[in-house]
Design an enzyme around this catalytic site. Structure first.
Site, PDB file in Angstrom:
ATOM      1  N   GLY A 263       3.220  -4.889  -1.699  1.00  0.00           N
ATOM      2  CA  GLY A 263       2.692  -4.883  -0.470  1.00  0.00           C
ATOM      3  C   GLY A 263       3.294  -5.814   0.991  1.00  0.00           C
ATOM      4  N   GLY A 265       3.659  -8.312   3.813  1.00  0.00           N
ATOM      5  CA  GLY A 265       3.249  -9.817   3.776  1.00  0.00           C
ATOM      6  C   GLY A 265       4.098 -10.914   3.122  1.00  0.00           C
ATOM      7  N   GLU A 288       6.047   1.106  -0.359  1.00  0.00           N
ATOM      8  CA  GLU A 288       5.841   1.563   1.243  1.00  0.00           C
ATOM      9  C   GLU A 288       6.591   0.859   2.171  1.00  0.00           C
ATOM     10  OE1 GLU A 288       1.508   1.396   1.355  1.00  0.00           O
ATOM     11  OE2 GLU A 288       1.709  -0.750   1.722  1.00  0.00           O
ATOM     12  N   ASN A 378      -6.701  -6.530   8.440  1.00  0.00           N
ATOM     13  CA  ASN A 378      -5.639  -5.466   8.795  1.00  0.00           C
ATOM     14  C   ASN A 378      -6.106  -3.979   8.147  1.00  0.00           C
ATOM     15  OD1 ASN A 378      -3.908  -7.589   9.626  1.00  0.00           O
ATOM     16  ND2 ASN A 378      -3.099  -7.647   7.869  1.00  0.00           N
ATOM     17  N   GLY A 382      -1.860   0.754   1.772  1.00  0.00           N
ATOM     18  CA  GLY A 382      -1.331   1.419   0.338  1.00  0.00           C
ATOM     19  C   GLY A 382      -1.991   0.811  -0.688  1.00  0.00           C
ATOM     20  N   LYS A 402      -7.792 -22.192   4.374  1.00  0.00           N
ATOM     21  CA  LYS A 402      -8.441 -23.294   5.420  1.00  0.00           C
ATOM     22  C   LYS A 402      -8.418 -24.573   4.759  1.00  0.00           C
ATOM     23  CE  LYS A 402      -9.754 -19.851   8.705  1.00  0.00           C
ATOM     24  NZ  LYS A 402      -8.972 -19.745   9.942  1.00  0.00           N
TER      25      LYS A 402
END
Lengths: 497, 497
Positions: A263, A265, A288, A378, A382, A402
């Protein structure tokens, strides 16, 4: 002028400014734009549409491949130009509008938008806005750094606006493989049996009469905003590689693994980056998006070739890619996202799917999209196409966010994008849980002890133990199931003081 | 004796009693049994295994196609013979054991079990127990009323036990189409382009040496336990037919629709039954199970043919089916469940998927499996295979259960099997919500006003309005999201007094 880019002379009279092209749009239209993970998006029309909306109202339904670069999504959203948006986005300003209920966002599996357009389940595209390297003598549009849904938009739109981007190297010609499935129910099998096979054209066919405007641009894609690997992503990469190595040693796959999907990122990029120090070779990708890590693996030789729908690189890697572009043309294939993510192909190739989770629960349900269960980050992208239909579905996440105030491992996912049925392996920097063949009651201790941050393990154990008293296939204390999220909102931390 | 059933004479010496065959089993083995939605299950070995377990401990991992008949699952579970169970079940006694945590149940997409066995993700099958009509001269096993995972179990097992069921008509030969995909990554496209195509053999090939025992039985399948249509299921059928009629009128499909899939059970059976009074003709089914309604539609001529993995009929319909069996052989195809439910085929054919929900939430997330979010009912079955990859995904449910004490429409599904991304249309007796192309905020009012029981609408509206104050793509009040289920447990009703 532009003869190398507009190779059909009769089309020269379609040259116009973006402002002129923007006059073709009417309020309420559905617009399909190129662009996938910041790559290959139209550079001029978004700003021109914002200008155009100052004259008369312009509220559009905007479809793309995936996310746009150049803050285009945010600029258009803030100007009110985008009323509806699908199937994916990753822009802070647009995200605010979506979460405020001012833009309707339809979060879709990336393989399905084209199918739904073709079936008439979605309103047809009126205008397609497509970035291109060039237009061929017979009117074929050569895309730039992504294909996305572009071929489908072109097929369906009344009018096609082509943005010729002079900064996109002509040498991109030959990277693309354009194949569009036929209408159902009389559809053939997709004749793709390997990641490297080419089954279509190198440009998108369009009757030249439907090209309504050609606009010249010259600015590059926005660079990738993936962060560099850190200690935690390195640990995640080690766990994933150790697991895959175990699969090889157990004889379930050979050292070329299976075609890899990763993916978009930071974490997925880092895991792939980690493969450079792995024992695997002759690997392939059927993904992808290709990030920096894919180019590194192609350069190291461990990756034989890579198929995707877009290439999204850092500025430095982009420069290197362009400099050596001839080395990549035989080893990279760019396909429509319908094909890169297609259930038929994903299942046939037996893909290893590697995607990022926002959070997951103790039974293996994954939230990929909703912060706090309610606010869109987001989109599912996929991840569902690959996790459901692939051979191995791996989800990775850092164990906390966090500064530890949020645990990524929770009793109950506050939004479910991937169910326990579609999740084989979970990984954080602490370890890996292999869930294959396990019942929910067996999954929970593994996930808690291997993946959760140690600070949160006592709370998770206590929840699971109390849940077991109530019995069931998937034990829960429903009154407390979502209390961690509520506590974070109330007290600023999921951790019980 | 049995020459018409055991056509390879050398196999006659494998004839033995079920008790003798049961001696082949060892503690800890993995066993694959035929049987899918009460059809084609082994009749003798389950009871023999229960007896066998009285001698020495016997804890098995039991895989099947789907649910067994003849209370076999319950008898084996109560005797402690079943320690692990996948991929589906529908037995009250086994369900109690599962929910008590005494049997580990792995709830799987029905198309995936065979794939996971082949990949080595699950422990290999040691013994296959297969009901058959006959064994051919070359050792081919002709299944009875279902195929399920039988071909895969036979392919993998060290030993195959064949139960020849004399009550199964010899005329079943020719109904089956046995095709097993090859190993990945070098797999061909599945050459199936229409629901009626035959791509395999009429029997399951097996080397005769691997047939370890042949047991003779003579009892029929358990009849279907689907209830007859009632006022509410009739209303659901009307809404579904009205919707499909609208699709035809809008030009999105012709009156033969698309290949239909309908899940097991009362409501899906009733909806199909309702198609008899519909304007559609020349329809086809590409489903996992054929119930009475499919035979009625074949008889009425509205259904041209039907493909599935099993046939599960009431006693009366079964008698009629057997009497007229020659009429059906050219119009029914029975396939392995891997093929009937395969993502590649489901997507290619553009299937209309009709499945039953236990509950769904105001944003379209569906719970198909867990009562109260924790306790397993039956399992996800094929609903995920079809809902994810089909062209139209419809979920049906009565709006309330337990005399109105439980609303099927809730703020937040207490277990998610199908996410909002995979649900196009929701239907109850009150109406239908068409969710295609809608954002979550647009879905909620439709679902509340069209699908919820009027008694629950004010509560749902109040929840949604309060949730909107917090904003987000999918607004929720997390503290209250699961409170309806908690209220039911506490007060016996989800309705606020």
């Amino acid at each position: 002028m532009y003869e190398d880019r507009i190779r059909r002379p009769a089309l020269m009279n379609k040259l116009m400014s973006a402002a002129q092209a923007a006059q073709l749009f009417r309020d309420g239209m559905t617009v399909g734009m190129s662009g996938f993970t910041r790559a290959g998006d139209a550079k001029a029309l978004p700003a021109a549409l914002v200008e155009r909306a100052r004259q008369t109202p312009l509220h559009l339904t905007l479809l793309t491949g995936a996310s746009l670069g150049n803050d285009s999504d945010g600029l258009m959203a803030n100007a009110g130009v985008v009323a509806r948006r699908m199937p994916f986005q990753a822009d802070a300003a647009l995200r605010r509008k979506i979460n405020a209920g001012e833009v309707m966002f339809i979060d879709q599996h990336l393989s399905e938008t084209a199918e739904q357009l073709r079936a008439g389940d979605l309103k047809a595209v009126d205008i397609a806005v497509i970035e291109a390297v060039a237009i061929t003598p017979d009117g074929g549009i050569i895309p730039t750094m992504s294909v996305g849904n572009t071929a489908n938009f072109v097929q369906q739109a009344d009018k096609v606006i082509v943005e010729i981007n002079l900064s996109a190297p002509l040498a991109l010609e030959g990277f693309h493989d354009i194949y569009v499935p036929g209408n159902r129910p009389h559809r053939s099998a997709i004749p793709l049996l390997t990641p490297w096979q080419r089954i279509g054209w190198t440009s998108i066919p369009v009757h030249p009469d439907r090209i309504a405007a050609i606009v010249i641009t010259d600015s590059p894609d926005s660079p990738s905003n993936a962060l560099p690997p850190d200690e935690e992503t390195d640990a995640i990469a080690r766990h994933v590689i150790g697991f895959l190595d175990g699969e090889v040693k157990a004889g379930r796959m050979d050292p070329s693994l299976r075609p890899l999907q990763a993916g978009i990122g930071t974490i997925a990029n880092a895991v792939l980056h980690g493969l450079i120090d792995s024992p695997f070779s002759s690997m392939t990708m059927y993904s992808e998006v290709l990030q920096d890590s894919a180019i590194e693996l192609l350069d190291s030789g461990q990756l034989s070739m890579a198929s995707a729908s877009s290439i999204t690189l850092s500025a430095a890697m982009h420069e290197k890619f362009v400099r050596n572009i001839e080395n990549y043309r035989e080893r990279i294939v760019l396909r429509p996202q319908e094909i890169s993510n297609h259930p038929e192909i994903v299942r046939r190739l037996g893909i290893i799917a590697l995607n990022t989770a926002l959070e997951f629960d103790i039974y293996g349900n994954v939230n990929s999209t909703h912060v706090g269960g309610t606010h869109m980050m987001n989109g599912i992208g996929g991840s569902g196409d690959f996790a459901r239909n692939g051979a191995l579905s791996i989800f990775v996440s850092k164990s906390v966010a966090k500064d530890g105030a949020i645990s990524s491992v929770v009793p109950f996912a506050a939004h479910v994008d991937h169910t326990e049925h579609d999740v084989d392996v979970l990984v954080t920097e602490w370890g890996l849980a292999d869930l294959r063949g396990l019942a929910p009651r067996e999954r929970a201790p593994l996930i808690i002890e291997h993946c959760a941050h140690p600070d949160y393990r006592p709370q998770l154990r206590a929840y699971f133990e109390e849940a077991l008293l109530g019995g069931g296939q998937t034990p829960h204390v429903l009154e407390q199931a979502l209390s961690w999220h509520a506590r974070y909102k109330r007290e600023g931390s999921m951790l019980v003081k």
